[in-house]
Write an enzyme that holds these catalytic residues in place. Structure first.
Site, PDB file in Angstrom:
ATOM      1  N   ASP A  33       0.812  -1.219   0.000  1.00 19.52           N
ATOM      2  CA  ASP A  33       0.000   0.000   0.000  1.00 19.52           C
ATOM      3  C   ASP A  33       0.843   1.265   0.000  1.00 19.52           C
ATOM      4  O   ASP A  33       0.433   2.287  -0.509  1.00 19.52           O
ATOM      5  CB  ASP A  33      -0.953  -0.007   1.196  1.00 19.52           C
ATOM      6  CG  ASP A  33      -0.220  -0.128   2.515  1.00 19.52           C
ATOM      7  OD1 ASP A  33       0.947  -0.518   2.492  1.00 19.52           O
ATOM      8  OD2 ASP A  33      -0.814   0.178   3.552  1.00 19.52           O
ATOM      9  N   LYS A  34       2.028   1.225   0.554  1.00 15.58           N
ATOM     10  CA  LYS A  34       2.844   2.433   0.630  1.00 15.58           C
ATOM     11  C   LYS A  34       4.290   2.044   0.913  1.00 15.58           C
ATOM     12  O   LYS A  34       4.597   0.904   1.236  1.00 15.58           O
ATOM     13  CB  LYS A  34       2.348   3.368   1.731  1.00 15.58           C
ATOM     14  CG  LYS A  34       2.469   2.763   3.130  1.00 15.58           C
ATOM     15  CD  LYS A  34       2.062   3.751   4.200  1.00 15.58           C
ATOM     16  CE  LYS A  34       2.244   3.144   5.587  1.00 15.58           C
ATOM     17  NZ  LYS A  34       1.909   4.089   6.651  1.00 15.58           N
ATOM     18  N   THR A  35       5.152   3.021   0.776  1.00 14.92           N
ATOM     19  CA  THR A  35       6.558   2.796   1.098  1.00 14.92           C
ATOM     20  C   THR A  35       6.712   2.604   2.596  1.00 14.92           C
ATOM     21  O   THR A  35       6.194   3.378   3.388  1.00 14.92           O
ATOM     22  CB  THR A  35       7.409   3.993   0.634  1.00 14.92           C
ATOM     23  OG1 THR A  35       7.184   4.199  -0.761  1.00 14.92           O
ATOM     24  CG2 THR A  35       8.879   3.733   0.879  1.00 14.92           C
TER      25      THR A  35
END
Length: 308
Positions: free
Chosen positions: A208-210
């Site tokens: 979903d994200k870094t």
């Protein structure tokens, strides 16, 4: 009211709110206090697991507990994970079980035919039991007799053998030195024995994200202020050189709030800060204000970023 507990004990308000549901972005309630009604929405609701930061004091009222909380309302049924090997073993055992049943059925039919044609006339030598009234009843008992005799065809012990192999594989994972993470002194831990053989067979990875699967660490390395590049390391002749262990680091001993783990190699930026360069100060002022990082004082005198 602040931190006055006497005023809190004298609070006699009444609150009415919606029944428990799984909608995280919706909440409706009304607080009645001294004849006045106050509307409550999702901005006034603190969900389970949330943490308030940079707040000196706060009083709250618990309205949902246990399975009524929105977090538990959104929790679905957890499915037991099975590997491809488990599915293959289940299918093979099912087919073996059906093959065993078909063999017993064929043998029972053969026994029933023999009893009706030949065995019926041998009752003087091989009499039937009292509970056997016909060849069909005899064939039914023979079916279950063959089923018990041939039950070893079903490899039930195969599941036990596979679990023992998986347990040994889990031990090898825990003992693997190449999977040891030295910065946190954390070895690999096989928390389950059901998915070991699936390692290395990942086809798709969704993130979903870094920071979910990687470390979300940002280190200040270089910057450009008013057309001047800071952060590059140059030798005496003005040529750029690569940073290595022998490269001298900039000392930040004059700043008590500096992070001792931070490494920087360009002295010209520090000199510009000490001289009071306006452009440099505006750059760091913008860098320190234009973000959403909140610092929390974990230990007295120590502050660290919590989120960004």
């Amino acid at each position: 009211m602040e931190n006055n507990l006497q005023l809190l004990s004298a609070f006699n308000g009444e609150m009415r709110y919606e029944s428990p549901n799984n909608k995280l972005d919706k909440f409706t309630g009304i607080l009645t206090y001294k004849g006045n009604s106050y509307f409550l929405d999702q901005d006034k609701l603190l969900l389970r697991g949330c943490v308030i930061r940079n707040t000196e004091w706060c009083y709250g009222l618990v309205i949902y507990t246990g399975p009524d909380t929105k977090l538990m309302q959104n929790t679905g049924k957890s499915s037991f994970k099975r590997t491809h090997m488990d599915h293959l073993m289940n299918v093979l055992v099912l087919w073996i079980f059906l093959f065993l049943g078909s063999i017993c059925f064929i043998l029972a039919i053969g026994h029933g035919i023999w009893e009706s044609r030949t065995g019926y006339y041998f009752q003087n030598f091989l009499p039937w039991k009292e509970y056997v009234s016909s060849s069909f009843v005899s064939a039914t008992f023979i079916f279950w007799s063959y089923f018990i005799i041939l039950n070893t065809m079903v490899p039930i012990s195969l599941y036990v053998s596979v679990e023992i192999i998986r347990l040994g594989n889990s031990c090898y994972i825990n003992w693997d030195r190449k999977m040891f993470y030295a910065p946190k002194n954390a070895p690999a831990q096989a928390r389950t024995t059901t998915l070991n053989e699936e390692l290395g067979q990942v086809k798709y990875v969704f993130s979903d994200k870094t920071g979910t699967l990687t470390q979300n660490i940002m280190v200040f390395n270089k910057c450009s202020i008013n057309g001047t590049l800071y952060g590059a390391v140059c030798d005496k002749n003005g040529k750029r050189v690569k940073v290595c262990e022998a490269t001298d680091k900039v000392s930040f001993s004059y700043n008590k709030l500096a992070d001792p783990k931070f490494s920087f190699y360009d002295m010209t930026l520090v000199e510009a800060v000490k001289k009071g360069d306006r452009k440099v100060h505006l750059f760091f002022l913008s860098l320190s204000l234009c973000h959403t990082v909140m610092s929390e004082e974990k230990v007295e005198g120590e502050k660290g970023p919590e989120a960004s």
